[in-house]
Design a protein around this motif. Structure first.
Motif: not given
Length: 264
Positions: A148-158
């Motif tokens: 779940a966290v990886i999915a969000v990280l892959e959608t933002i320009d972290w």
């Protein structure tokens, strides 16, 4: 006209499937509130079965909540930084580690429990403690938090956010807490919802790991079905629903508030 009929058919099919899934739950609740399920409504309704369930199995309710909350705490402490580390590292090594972490989801719960017993079964105090069940739940639910966290990280320009904070002199731990965590909050909430529901309802893994002193709610529910009369077993289902539904609604509300704050 054809589209209208198609929509209507979809609604009807959805309603029928919903009824098919909901009716057994409603019948179970009904059985737990009747004096005698065989005699039906004519026998009247009572809360005596619920009272007996609470007297016999209340400790399993509190233990299940404790196990679920400890599991959530550990998956947060391990899964969120772990997911960030894997995304930050990238490459083949990160993918291999991610697949290894995901293995407990593919392995049957009984097999995972057997592996834990073979590895740590000789540690008497640990084997007989609730913590042993918690470890099994963490292994089983950790992939859901990390994914779940990886999915969000892959959608933002972290990376840009991280580099911007680094250019201002923020150390790595400060960048993670002040920059990364607020931006992955939706993934954390989604992962928390999944972890809690899976932990509270987990049976196969827990059945193999538990002892008479570490019985959780799903295991007690199975025991009630096997050894008690139908009304008591059904009342146990009602107790389970009373416990889990408010918890799920609360987490959903937190998720909704989090999403609104992120979009505002």
């Amino acid at each position: 006209m054809h589209r209208r009929w198609t929509s209507l058919a979809g609604i009807v099919v959805t309603a029928l499937l919903t009824l098919f899934l909901v009716i057994p739950v409603l019948l179970s609740v009904y059985a737990g509130l009747t004096v005698s399920y065989a005699r039906g409504m004519s026998a009247g309704f009572t809360l005596d079965w619920v009272r007996q369930v609470w007297e016999l199995y209340s400790e399993t309710v509190w233990r299940s909540l404790a196990v679920a909350l400890l599991t959530l705490m550990l998956t947060l402490l391990i899964g969120v930084p772990g997911a960030y580390a894997l995304v930050r590292r990238g490459g083949r090594f990160a993918r291999v580690v991610e697949e290894i972490v995901t293995l407990p989801v593919a392995v049957p719960g009984l097999a995972l429990a057997l592996a834990l017993i073979l590895s740590y079964g000789n540690l008497g105090i640990f084997r007989q403690s609730t913590l042993f069940v918690v470890v099994g739940h963490v292994l089983f639910t950790l992939p859901f938090m990390m994914r779940a966290v990886i999915a969000v990280l892959e959608t933002i320009d972290w990376r840009t956010l991280d580099e911007g904070a680094a250019s201002l002199g923020a150390p790595a731990w400060r960048r993670f807490i002040d920059v990364i965590l607020p931006n992955v909050r939706p993934g954390v909430v989604a992962g928390a919802l999944t972890v809690l529901t899976l932990s509270i309802g987990e049976f196969n893994l827990t059945w193999m790991l538990h002892t008479p002193m570490t019985k959780t709610l799903p295991v007690g529910l199975a025991d009630a079905y096997a050894s008690m009369r139908l009304e008591i077993a059904s009342a146990y289902t009602l107790v389970f629903l009373i416990m889990i539904i408010p918890l799920l609604i609360g987490i959903q509300l937190v998720a909704g508030l989090t999403e609104k704050r992120m979009t505002s």
